[in-house]
Design an enzyme around this catalytic site. Structure first.
Site, PDB file in Angstrom:
ATOM      1  CG  ASP A 141      -2.188  -1.356   1.703  1.00 42.10           C
ATOM      2  OD1 ASP A 141      -2.020  -1.531   0.580  1.00 42.10           O
ATOM      3  OD2 ASP A 141      -3.093  -1.502   2.207  1.00 42.10           O
TER       4      ASP A 141
ATOM      5  CG  ASP B  11     -11.138  -3.162  -0.482  1.00 37.98           C
ATOM      6  OD1 ASP B  11     -10.704  -3.702  -0.545  1.00 37.98           O
ATOM      7  OD2 ASP B  11     -11.396  -1.457  -0.664  1.00 37.98           O
TER       8      ASP B  11
END
Length: 252
Positions: free
Chosen positions: A11, A130
């Site tokens: 990330d 997600d």
């Protein structure tokens, strides 16, 4: 038999690698190019960069990171985060990404999947999901904006739709498992795999090598994503692969 893949996920926020738990509490992990090179040497099969920058400057830094990384990387690189248009995809592929990962933009405009697949080829288009289980409605729903907003789109409906639109791969993060290191959401992933024919990368919950053995033993997903356990140097890609091999599972 298709060999399973282990994929570190980085990330990246404003040019730095960060990691949180259940999408919160970010801490600095290091330089993305250095980490990418480390994983390249350490036996990773692919890499995923997710750009979670909030600003234009952050997104611009990401292009530099991709270019610097791709020129030295010998494994496929998937880049996601903040991709809104075909132009964005073109820019990322031109800077060295092999695949792009679409999430919020695809939920807002599903036709972007078809347009991107038609233009760049199905193999370049990964759809990131997600997935959040809503106990009140007793169903999994897709979330947008880095897991912050829950939509009314059910995960099991969405995975079938994106496959029909031309997605080549799914990256499924079980939000309740993310960063918890308690194991993957096996039942949920197996359910998704029963609905689609495209490869699935499982994300969220890989806390030790045995969790990856369970993932590949109990589901037909193609790859497992790892972040926390690798960034914290609790284990290595090769150690995970060794345990998977001992479990009788073919791994790259």
């Amino acid at each position: 038999m298709i060999k399973k893949r282990i994929i570190p996920c980085l990330d990246v926020k404003d040019g730095r690698v960060v990691k949180g738990i259940q999408f919160k509490g970010l801490r600095d992990i290091g330089n993305p190019v250095d980490l990418a090179m480390y994983y390249n040497e350490a036996g990773a099969d692919e890499l995923v960069f997710l750009d979670i920058s909030k600003t234009e400057e952050g997104h611009s830094l990401m292009l530099e990171v991709i270019e610097q990384t791709a020129s030295r990387l010998f494994i496929p690189l998937t880049v996601g985060g903040g991709i809104q248009s075909l132009d964005d995809i073109t820019q990322l592929l031109n800077h060295g990404a092999d695949k792009v990962s679409l999430n919020s933009s695809a939920l807002k405009n599903p036709q972007l999947i078809k347009q991107a697949s038609d233009k760049f080829g199905r193999q370049c288009i990964c759809i990131a999901i997600d997935s959040y289980y809503d106990p009140e409605r007793k169903a999994h729903y897709c979330c947008t904006t880095g897991g912050k907003k829950m939509t009314n789109i059910k995960v099991y409906d969405w995975v079938q739709q994106v496959e029909q639109l031309g997605a080549g791969e799914l990256l499924v993060t079980s939000m309740g498992h993310d960063g918890m290191k308690q194991g993957f959401d096996i039942e949920h992933l197996a359910n998704i795999k029963s609905l689609v024919n495209i490869p699935i990368i499982a994300s969220g919950g890989g806390g030790n090598a045995q969790h990856f053995v369970e993932l590949f033993d109990q589901t037909d997903v193609s790859a497992g994503l790892a972040a926390s356990i690798l960034h914290d140097r609790e284990t290595t890609v090769q150690s995970i692969k060794e345990v998977i091999r001992q479990g009788g599972i073919a791994v790259r």
